[in-house]
Design a protein around this motif. Sequence first.
Motif, short mmCIF file in Angstrom:
data_model
loop_
_atom_site.label_atom_id
_atom_site.label_comp_id
_atom_site.label_asym_id
_atom_site.label_seq_id
_atom_site.Cartn_x
_atom_site.Cartn_y
_atom_site.Cartn_z
N GLU A 196 23.33 64.20 -21.85
CA GLU A 196 23.62 63.09 -22.71
C GLU A 196 24.42 62.14 -21.89
O GLU A 196 25.77 62.53 -21.85
CB GLU A 196 24.64 63.52 -24.16
CG GLU A 196 23.79 64.66 -24.83
CD GLU A 196 22.71 63.87 -25.55
OE1 GLU A 196 22.59 62.73 -25.78
OE2 GLU A 196 21.81 64.72 -26.24
N LEU A 197 24.08 60.97 -21.51
CA LEU A 197 24.45 60.02 -20.62
C LEU A 197 25.74 59.47 -21.22
O LEU A 197 26.81 59.46 -20.49
CB LEU A 197 23.80 58.83 -20.39
CG LEU A 197 24.02 57.85 -19.35
CD1 LEU A 197 24.46 58.53 -18.12
CD2 LEU A 197 23.08 56.86 -19.12
N ARG A 228 26.48 53.87 -9.56
CA ARG A 228 26.17 52.86 -8.59
C ARG A 228 25.38 53.55 -7.20
O ARG A 228 25.24 52.65 -6.41
CB ARG A 228 27.44 52.55 -7.83
CG ARG A 228 28.55 51.62 -8.84
CD ARG A 228 29.77 51.38 -8.30
NE ARG A 228 30.54 52.31 -7.71
CZ ARG A 228 31.60 52.85 -8.42
NH1 ARG A 228 31.98 52.05 -9.62
NH2 ARG A 228 32.53 53.73 -7.80
N ASP A 229 24.82 54.67 -7.48
CA ASP A 229 24.08 55.22 -6.44
C ASP A 229 22.81 54.66 -6.19
O ASP A 229 22.06 54.63 -7.17
CB ASP A 229 23.92 56.87 -6.53
CG ASP A 229 23.32 57.16 -5.43
OD1 ASP A 229 22.19 57.11 -4.81
OD2 ASP A 229 24.10 58.43 -4.66
N THR A 231 20.82 55.44 -3.61
CA THR A 231 20.21 56.00 -2.30
C THR A 231 19.16 57.25 -2.72
O THR A 231 18.19 57.36 -2.16
CB THR A 231 21.25 56.88 -1.45
OG1 THR A 231 21.81 57.72 -2.32
CG2 THR A 231 22.26 55.91 -0.78
N HIS A 232 19.44 57.66 -4.08
CA HIS A 232 18.37 58.66 -4.49
C HIS A 232 17.69 57.95 -5.77
O HIS A 232 18.41 57.79 -6.90
CB HIS A 232 18.97 59.95 -4.70
CG HIS A 232 18.13 61.07 -5.04
ND1 HIS A 232 17.23 61.22 -5.72
CD2 HIS A 232 17.94 62.45 -4.10
CE1 HIS A 232 16.58 62.44 -5.80
NE2 HIS A 232 17.02 62.77 -4.82
N PRO A 233 16.28 57.92 -5.77
CA PRO A 233 15.87 57.41 -7.31
C PRO A 233 16.11 58.13 -8.29
O PRO A 233 16.34 57.56 -9.60
CB PRO A 233 14.36 57.40 -6.69
CG PRO A 233 14.25 57.37 -5.15
CD PRO A 233 15.53 58.23 -4.64
N MET A 234 16.18 59.43 -8.36
CA MET A 234 16.31 60.29 -9.50
C MET A 234 17.68 59.86 -10.06
O MET A 234 17.89 59.79 -11.19
CB MET A 234 16.10 61.75 -9.20
CG MET A 234 16.25 62.58 -10.52
SD MET A 234 15.35 62.04 -11.95
CE MET A 234 13.79 62.53 -11.33
N VAL A 235 18.52 59.83 -9.26
CA VAL A 235 19.96 59.72 -9.61
C VAL A 235 20.03 58.25 -10.39
O VAL A 235 20.55 58.10 -11.26
CB VAL A 235 20.89 59.59 -8.51
CG1 VAL A 235 22.37 59.50 -8.91
CG2 VAL A 235 21.05 61.04 -7.95
N HIS A 236 19.66 57.36 -9.72
CA HIS A 236 19.59 55.98 -10.21
C HIS A 236 18.73 56.02 -11.47
O HIS A 236 19.23 55.58 -12.54
CB HIS A 236 19.00 54.84 -9.23
CG HIS A 236 18.91 53.55 -9.91
ND1 HIS A 236 20.12 52.60 -9.77
CD2 HIS A 236 17.87 52.70 -10.28
CE1 HIS A 236 19.68 51.40 -10.21
NE2 HIS A 236 18.52 51.51 -10.87
N ALA A 237 17.61 56.46 -11.72
CA ALA A 237 16.87 56.48 -12.84
C ALA A 237 17.62 57.35 -13.89
O ALA A 237 17.46 56.69 -15.31
CB ALA A 237 15.48 57.20 -12.51
N HIS A 240 20.77 54.84 -15.25
CA HIS A 240 20.39 53.62 -15.63
C HIS A 240 19.04 54.03 -16.69
O HIS A 240 18.55 52.80 -17.36
CB HIS A 240 19.88 52.62 -14.57
CG HIS A 240 21.10 52.41 -13.86
ND1 HIS A 240 21.99 51.51 -13.97
CD2 HIS A 240 21.56 53.10 -12.63
CE1 HIS A 240 22.71 51.38 -13.01
NE2 HIS A 240 22.53 52.33 -12.25
N ARG A 241 18.78 55.14 -17.29
CA ARG A 241 17.63 55.34 -18.01
C ARG A 241 16.52 54.52 -18.05
O ARG A 241 15.79 53.85 -18.66
CB ARG A 241 18.20 54.95 -19.56
CG ARG A 241 19.76 55.66 -20.04
CD ARG A 241 20.05 55.20 -21.50
NE ARG A 241 18.94 55.93 -22.29
CZ ARG A 241 18.48 55.43 -23.31
NH1 ARG A 241 18.35 53.97 -23.36
NH2 ARG A 241 17.41 56.02 -24.06
#
Length: 244
Positions: A196-197, A228-229, A231-237, A240-241
Motif C-alpha cells: 500500500e503506497l 526518486r530512484d 536506476t531500476h525500472p521496477m522501483v520507479h514503476a 509512481h504507479r
Amino acid sequence: MSAVIEVKGATQSFGARTIFRDVSFEIAAGEVFVILGGSGCGKSTLLKQMIALLPPSGGDIIVAGHSVRREPEAVRNVIGVMFQSGALFGSMTLLDNVSLPLAVFTDLPASACAEIARLKLGLVGLGDASLLLPSEISGGMSKRAAIARALALDPPILMLDEPSAGLDPVTSAGLDKLILSLRDTLGTTCVVVTHELPSIMAIADRCAMLDAKAQGLIALGTPQDLARDETHPMVHAFFHRETL
C-alpha cells in the motif's frame, strides 16, 4: 541505533523454484521498516522466515541476537505478530483474545491477565469494545485487536503482515497513525509487509523492495529515496504507479 534484526543472505526455495536469494539488510531498534514489492515477490515468505515459522533455505536471520535457524523459540519470545487476516478466535471476546497469550505463556492470575488485556485494548483505541466478539466489529477494529494481542507480552519487535489490506483510506490512515504511535511511545521496532503506497510513504523509516523477476532485493532506503530512484525500472514503476 544498533541493529535488532540482521538478515544475512536469506534464501528461500521450494524444490526447484527459488522465491528469492541472498537477501541481506539490517533493521535498527525503534525503526519502522517496510518490506514491499509486487505480488509473488516473497514479502510474506521473508516475514515467515523472520518470525521463525519457515527455516531459510540458505543464509540466516538474527533477531535480537537469536538465530531463526538455531533458536526459533527464542526468536518467537521477542516478537509479536499481527497476521493479515487478524486471526482472532471468533468464539472469544476481544478481551479473551488478548488475554490468551498471557494465560498461556505466563503464570499470572486470570484477573491480572484480563487487566493487562484491557490496557492493551485501550492502547489501540478499543477500550470500550473489550466484550465484543470479532463478528461484531469492523475490519479496522479487528486489525487493532490483533495488534493489541500481538502486544500482550510486551515484545520489543512487532511484525505486521499487510495491516492495511481491505481497509478504506480513512481507516488505513488511522492504522498508520497507530503504528507510529506505538513506535514513538513504546519504542517498538515495527516490521511491516505491505504494498500500500500511501501507508509506505506515511510510516516507513526505511524500505526493502523485493522483486519476483530478480528473485531478490532490488532497493533499500527511505521511501523518499526510492521514489526518486531512476536506476531500476521496477522501483520507479512501483512508487509512481506506472506500468512497465
